[in-house]
Motif scaffolding. Structure first.
Motif, PDB file in Angstrom:
ATOM      1  N   LEU A   6       0.808  -1.222   0.000  1.00 24.07           N
ATOM      2  CA  LEU A   6       0.000   0.000   0.000  1.00 24.07           C
ATOM      3  C   LEU A   6       0.845   1.278   0.000  1.00 24.07           C
ATOM      4  N   LEU A  66       0.043   1.357  -3.675  1.00 19.95           N
ATOM      5  CA  LEU A  66      -1.309   1.307  -4.217  1.00 19.95           C
ATOM      6  C   LEU A  66      -2.243   2.305  -3.538  1.00 19.95           C
ATOM      7  N   ASP A  67      -1.986   2.610  -2.277  1.00 20.90           N
ATOM      8  CA  ASP A  67      -2.811   3.592  -1.579  1.00 20.90           C
ATOM      9  C   ASP A  67      -2.743   4.946  -2.286  1.00 20.90           C
ATOM     10  N   ILE A 118      -4.750   4.539  -5.577  1.00 25.99           N
ATOM     11  CA  ILE A 118      -6.190   4.497  -5.305  1.00 25.99           C
ATOM     12  C   ILE A 118      -6.690   5.889  -4.934  1.00 25.99           C
ATOM     13  N   ILE A 163      -8.284   8.410  -7.476  1.00 27.62           N
ATOM     14  CA  ILE A 163      -9.655   8.282  -7.978  1.00 27.62           C
ATOM     15  C   ILE A 163     -10.516   9.333  -7.285  1.00 27.62           C
ATOM     16  N   GLY A 172     -11.598   7.511  -3.873  1.00 28.61           N
ATOM     17  CA  GLY A 172     -10.266   6.925  -3.729  1.00 28.61           C
ATOM     18  C   GLY A 172      -9.737   6.927  -2.310  1.00 28.61           C
ATOM     19  N   ASP A 173      -9.820   8.077  -1.653  1.00 23.75           N
ATOM     20  CA  ASP A 173      -9.287   8.168  -0.290  1.00 23.75           C
ATOM     21  C   ASP A 173     -10.124   7.383   0.702  1.00 23.75           C
ATOM     22  N   ALA A 226     -11.795   4.642  -0.047  1.00 22.81           N
ATOM     23  CA  ALA A 226     -11.448   3.238  -0.305  1.00 22.81           C
ATOM     24  C   ALA A 226     -10.097   2.899   0.316  1.00 22.81           C
ATOM     25  N   GLY A 227      -9.148   3.819   0.210  1.00 24.12           N
ATOM     26  CA  GLY A 227      -7.839   3.607   0.820  1.00 24.12           C
ATOM     27  C   GLY A 227      -7.945   3.471   2.331  1.00 24.12           C
ATOM     28  N   ILE A 283      -9.335   0.017   3.200  1.00 22.52           N
ATOM     29  CA  ILE A 283      -8.289  -1.008   3.059  1.00 22.52           C
ATOM     30  C   ILE A 283      -7.299  -0.907   4.212  1.00 22.52           C
ATOM     31  N   ASP A 285       0.537  11.342   0.256  1.00 21.97           N
ATOM     32  CA  ASP A 285       0.677   9.889   0.138  1.00 21.97           C
ATOM     33  C   ASP A 285       2.145   9.470   0.006  1.00 21.97           C
TER      34      ASP A 285
END
Length: 158
Positions: free
Chosen positions: A20, A35-36, A39, A42, A46-47, A49-50, A53, A95
Motif C-alpha cells: 500500500l 497502491l494507496d 487508489i 480516484i 479513492g481516499d 477506499a484507501g 483497506i 501519500d
C-alpha cells in the motif's frame, strides 16, 4: 491468537503495508509510493477506499489484543491520511510522505517487541490529542460566545 498466528499475521501485515505504501519507486529518486497513493487518485472515492483497506491493519491489531490507546493512534494515522487525501494536490503529495500503513505496522511491531514502552507513548499521544481537541472546542465555543455577544450589543445599541 497464539505466537505462530501472530507471527503469520505480522508478516502478512508487513507485506500489505509495503504494497500500500512502498511498492513503486520513482526512477532516479528514493521516493516510493504504493497502491494507496494510486487508489487515492480516484476522485470522490479513492481516499475513502484507501482508508477502508488501511483499516484491515487496525482490525488485525485489535484481534491480536493491542490496547485501545495504540488502536486510537492507528485510527488517527488512517484518519489523517484520509483527510489529507481529500485536499487536491496536497493529498496526493501526502501519500508520498505520510505512510499511514507503514506507521501502523511499525506501531504493531513495536507493541509486540516492547509493549510497555509503546503503550506509554500511545497513551501520551492520545492524551495530548484529547487536550488539543478540548482546546479546539473551547476556542470555537469562546468565538461563538463573543460573536453572539457582539451581535447582541450591536442590536441593543441601535
Amino acid at each position: 491468537m497464539n505466537k505462530v498466528q501472530i507471527e503469520q499475521s505480522k508478516d502478512k501485515l508487513n507485506r500489505l503495508a509495503w504494497l500500500l505504501d512502498n511498492t513503486f519507486r520513482i526512477p532516479g529518486t528514493q521516493i516510493r509510493f504504493g497502491l494507496d497513493g494510486l487508489i487515492g487518485l480516484i476522485p470522490g472515492i479513492g481516499d475513502a477506499a484507501g482508508a477502508v483497506i488501511s483499516s484491515h491493519i487496525l482490525t488485525q491489531a485489535a484481534q491480536m489484543g493491542v490496547p485501545k490507546s495504540i488502536l486510537l493512534k492507528m485510527a488517527f494515522n488512517i484518519g489523517l491520511d484520509a483527510i489529507l487525501g481529500i485536499i487536491p494536490v496536497l493529498g496526493d503529495v501526502s501519500d508520498f510522505m505520510w505512510k499511514a500503513n507503514q506507521r501502523n505496522v511499525q506501531l504493531l511491531n513495536d507493541y509486540l517487541e516492547q509493549p510497555e514502552k509503546t503503550v506509554t507513548h500511545s497513551r501520551l499521544f492520545v492524551g495530548l490529542l484529547g487536550f488539543v481537541a478540548f482546546c479546539g472546542v473551547a476556542f470555537i465555543s469562546m468565538l461563538g460566545f463573543l460573536l453572539i455577544r457582539w451581535l447582541w450589543l450591536s442590536v441593543e445599541g441601535n
